[in-house]
Design a protein around this motif. Structure first.
Motif, short mmCIF file in Angstrom:
data_model
loop_
_atom_site.label_atom_id
_atom_site.label_comp_id
_atom_site.label_asym_id
_atom_site.label_seq_id
_atom_site.Cartn_x
_atom_site.Cartn_y
_atom_site.Cartn_z
N GLU A 133 0.81 -1.22 0.00
CA GLU A 133 0.00 0.00 0.00
C GLU A 133 0.84 1.27 0.00
O GLU A 133 0.57 2.21 -0.75
CB GLU A 133 -0.94 0.01 1.22
CG GLU A 133 -1.90 1.19 1.23
CD GLU A 133 -2.89 1.13 2.37
OE1 GLU A 133 -3.63 2.10 2.55
OE2 GLU A 133 -2.92 0.10 3.08
N ASN A 134 1.89 1.30 0.80
CA ASN A 134 2.66 2.54 0.96
C ASN A 134 4.15 2.39 0.66
O ASN A 134 4.88 3.38 0.71
CB ASN A 134 2.50 3.07 2.40
CG ASN A 134 1.09 3.52 2.69
OD1 ASN A 134 0.48 4.23 1.90
ND2 ASN A 134 0.55 3.08 3.83
N ASP A 135 4.60 1.17 0.36
CA ASP A 135 6.02 0.94 0.14
C ASP A 135 6.37 1.03 -1.35
O ASP A 135 5.50 1.08 -2.21
CB ASP A 135 6.43 -0.44 0.67
CG ASP A 135 6.13 -0.61 2.14
OD1 ASP A 135 5.95 0.40 2.83
OD2 ASP A 135 6.07 -1.77 2.60
N LYS A 136 7.66 1.04 -1.62
CA LYS A 136 8.11 1.01 -3.02
C LYS A 136 9.53 0.47 -3.07
O LYS A 136 10.27 0.49 -2.07
CB LYS A 136 8.06 2.40 -3.66
CG LYS A 136 9.02 3.42 -3.05
CD LYS A 136 8.91 4.78 -3.77
CE LYS A 136 9.85 5.81 -3.15
NZ LYS A 136 9.76 7.13 -3.84
N TYR A 137 9.89 -0.06 -4.21
CA TYR A 137 11.27 -0.40 -4.51
C TYR A 137 11.85 0.68 -5.42
O TYR A 137 11.16 1.20 -6.30
CB TYR A 137 11.38 -1.75 -5.21
CG TYR A 137 11.28 -2.94 -4.28
CD1 TYR A 137 12.39 -3.36 -3.54
CD2 TYR A 137 10.09 -3.65 -4.14
CE1 TYR A 137 12.31 -4.45 -2.69
CE2 TYR A 137 10.00 -4.74 -3.29
CZ TYR A 137 11.12 -5.13 -2.56
OH TYR A 137 11.04 -6.21 -1.72
N VAL A 138 13.11 1.01 -5.20
CA VAL A 138 13.80 1.97 -6.07
C VAL A 138 15.09 1.34 -6.58
O VAL A 138 15.75 0.60 -5.85
CB VAL A 138 14.11 3.30 -5.34
CG1 VAL A 138 12.83 4.07 -5.05
CG2 VAL A 138 14.90 3.07 -4.05
N GLU A 139 15.42 1.64 -7.81
CA GLU A 139 16.72 1.26 -8.36
C GLU A 139 17.61 2.49 -8.26
O GLU A 139 17.27 3.57 -8.76
CB GLU A 139 16.59 0.80 -9.80
CG GLU A 139 15.94 -0.57 -9.93
CD GLU A 139 15.94 -1.09 -11.36
OE1 GLU A 139 16.95 -0.91 -12.06
OE2 GLU A 139 14.91 -1.66 -11.76
N ILE A 140 18.75 2.31 -7.61
CA ILE A 140 19.66 3.42 -7.31
C ILE A 140 20.99 3.19 -8.00
O ILE A 140 21.58 2.10 -7.88
CB ILE A 140 19.90 3.55 -5.80
CG1 ILE A 140 18.58 3.43 -5.02
CG2 ILE A 140 20.60 4.87 -5.48
CD1 ILE A 140 18.79 3.25 -3.52
N LEU A 141 21.47 4.20 -8.73
CA LEU A 141 22.83 4.17 -9.27
C LEU A 141 23.74 4.81 -8.24
O LEU A 141 23.71 6.02 -8.03
CB LEU A 141 22.90 4.92 -10.60
CG LEU A 141 24.31 5.06 -11.20
CD1 LEU A 141 24.90 3.70 -11.56
CD2 LEU A 141 24.27 5.96 -12.44
N CYS A 142 24.53 3.99 -7.57
CA CYS A 142 25.40 4.45 -6.48
C CYS A 142 26.85 4.52 -6.94
O CYS A 142 27.29 3.67 -7.72
CB CYS A 142 25.30 3.51 -5.29
SG CYS A 142 23.63 3.18 -4.71
N GLU A 143 27.58 5.49 -6.44
CA GLU A 143 28.97 5.63 -6.87
C GLU A 143 29.84 4.48 -6.37
O GLU A 143 30.83 4.11 -7.01
CB GLU A 143 29.54 6.97 -6.41
CG GLU A 143 29.59 7.18 -4.91
CD GLU A 143 30.13 8.56 -4.54
OE1 GLU A 143 30.40 9.35 -5.46
OE2 GLU A 143 30.29 8.83 -3.34
N ASP A 144 29.51 3.89 -5.23
CA ASP A 144 30.35 2.85 -4.63
C ASP A 144 29.94 1.44 -5.03
O ASP A 144 30.80 0.56 -5.17
CB ASP A 144 30.30 2.94 -3.10
CG ASP A 144 30.69 4.32 -2.59
OD1 ASP A 144 31.71 4.83 -3.06
OD2 ASP A 144 29.96 4.86 -1.75
N ILE A 145 28.64 1.20 -5.22
CA ILE A 145 28.16 -0.18 -5.42
C ILE A 145 27.29 -0.32 -6.67
O ILE A 145 26.51 -1.26 -6.78
CB ILE A 145 27.38 -0.66 -4.17
CG1 ILE A 145 26.29 0.34 -3.78
CG2 ILE A 145 28.32 -0.93 -3.01
CD1 ILE A 145 25.39 -0.14 -2.66
N GLY A 146 27.42 0.58 -7.61
CA GLY A 146 26.70 0.45 -8.88
C GLY A 146 25.20 0.53 -8.69
O GLY A 146 24.69 1.28 -7.86
N ILE A 147 24.46 -0.27 -9.45
CA ILE A 147 23.00 -0.25 -9.38
C ILE A 147 22.51 -1.32 -8.40
O ILE A 147 22.87 -2.48 -8.51
CB ILE A 147 22.38 -0.49 -10.77
CG1 ILE A 147 22.66 0.71 -11.68
CG2 ILE A 147 20.88 -0.71 -10.67
CD1 ILE A 147 22.07 0.60 -13.06
N VAL A 148 21.70 -0.87 -7.45
CA VAL A 148 21.07 -1.79 -6.51
C VAL A 148 19.58 -1.45 -6.43
O VAL A 148 19.17 -0.31 -6.67
CB VAL A 148 21.69 -1.71 -5.11
CG1 VAL A 148 23.15 -2.14 -5.14
CG2 VAL A 148 21.55 -0.31 -4.51
#
Length: 249
Positions: free
Chosen positions: A17-32
């Motif tokens: 209902e209120n949560d979400k997943y995000v894909e993050i491009l991080c400088e240290d660990i790439g895409i998570v």
């Protein structure tokens, strides 16, 4: 394990209902991909920093089931991009390229830097969107090991000519004298101005790649060449590019 890193949100996916997943491009660990509990609620402490195309400092908990956003703080929202549908479509296309090419959980400092600088100029509005597209496509190919061979004709090593032929399949140049029918079918003509621009973007120091001038006519031709080169190298097309071109037309 807790990881604190800077990263930009490439994609959001609602869950429950209120949560979400995000894909993050991080400088240290790439895409998570990380879960943001309550992230769809405007009152959530992590709502602002986990919006699409927001650059943030993010604290991640790494659990057995994946990453969870613990806390976050906005660095830049690139707000003006959200006000322009063409810029937003182009940013979405760049995000798709990054998601397709960036390995998960490997350092991605250089591609993050390229993306952030491209978004900066789009947000600022003092660069043409098509110019930003050309820069991102070409420089991204260089970053992932698919830089074109720009020394000269691959056969006779002629450095330049009034017209050279750029092979979309292998990124090599060919002069008119060495051209054959097979090569002609796989290539696009580039004049001296376009070849100079390609070399400038691929070979210049990073700080200089956004600062060049090219005529509108050459820019449109070069934009078609860079996107076709990327398409043939990846053997893939992107729906976000189709949408951007539809808006552009």
């Amino acid at each position: 394990m807790i990881i604190t890193t800077n990263g930009i949100i490439l994609r959001e996916r609602p869950v429950r209902e209120n949560d979400k997943y995000v894909e993050i491009l991080c400088e240290d660990i790439g895409i998570v991909e990380a879960l943001v509990r309550g992230g769809r609620k405007i009152t959530s402490k992590n709502c602002a920093a986990t919006q699409l195309l927001t650059y943030s400092t993010i604290c991640l908990n790494k659990t057995n089931s994946g990453y969870v956003v613990n806390s976050s703080q906005v660095i830049n929202t690139f707000y003006n991009i959200r006000l322009d549908v063409k810029k937003l479509a182009l940013a979405a296309y760049f995000s798709d390229i990054l998601r397709f090419t960036t390995p998960p959980e490997e350092p991605a400092k250089e591609v993050l830097r390229l993306f952030l600088n491209t978004l900066h100029f789009l947000d600022k509005g003092d660069r043409d969107t098509e110019q930003m597209k050309i820069v991102f496509e070409l420089r991204m190919m260089c970053k992932i090991g698919l830089m074109p061979d720009l020394i000269g004709c691959h056969n006779c090593y002629k450095h330049e000519d009034d017209e050279m032929y750029f092979n979309l399949y292998d990124g090599r140049l060919c002069c008119k004298n060495c051209l054959n029918e097979y090569e002609l079918q796989r290539s696009r003509v580039v004049d001296k101005s376009m070849l100079h621009t390609i070399r400038y973007i691929c070979l210049s120091d990073f700080e200089k790649i956004f600062y060049f001038k090219i005529s509108n006519k050459c820019q449109k031709k070069l934009s078609a060449i860079t996107e076709q080169y990327m398409k043939f190298q990846f053997n893939k097309s992107f729906k976000t590019l189709d949408y951007y071109k539809k808006i552009e037309d």
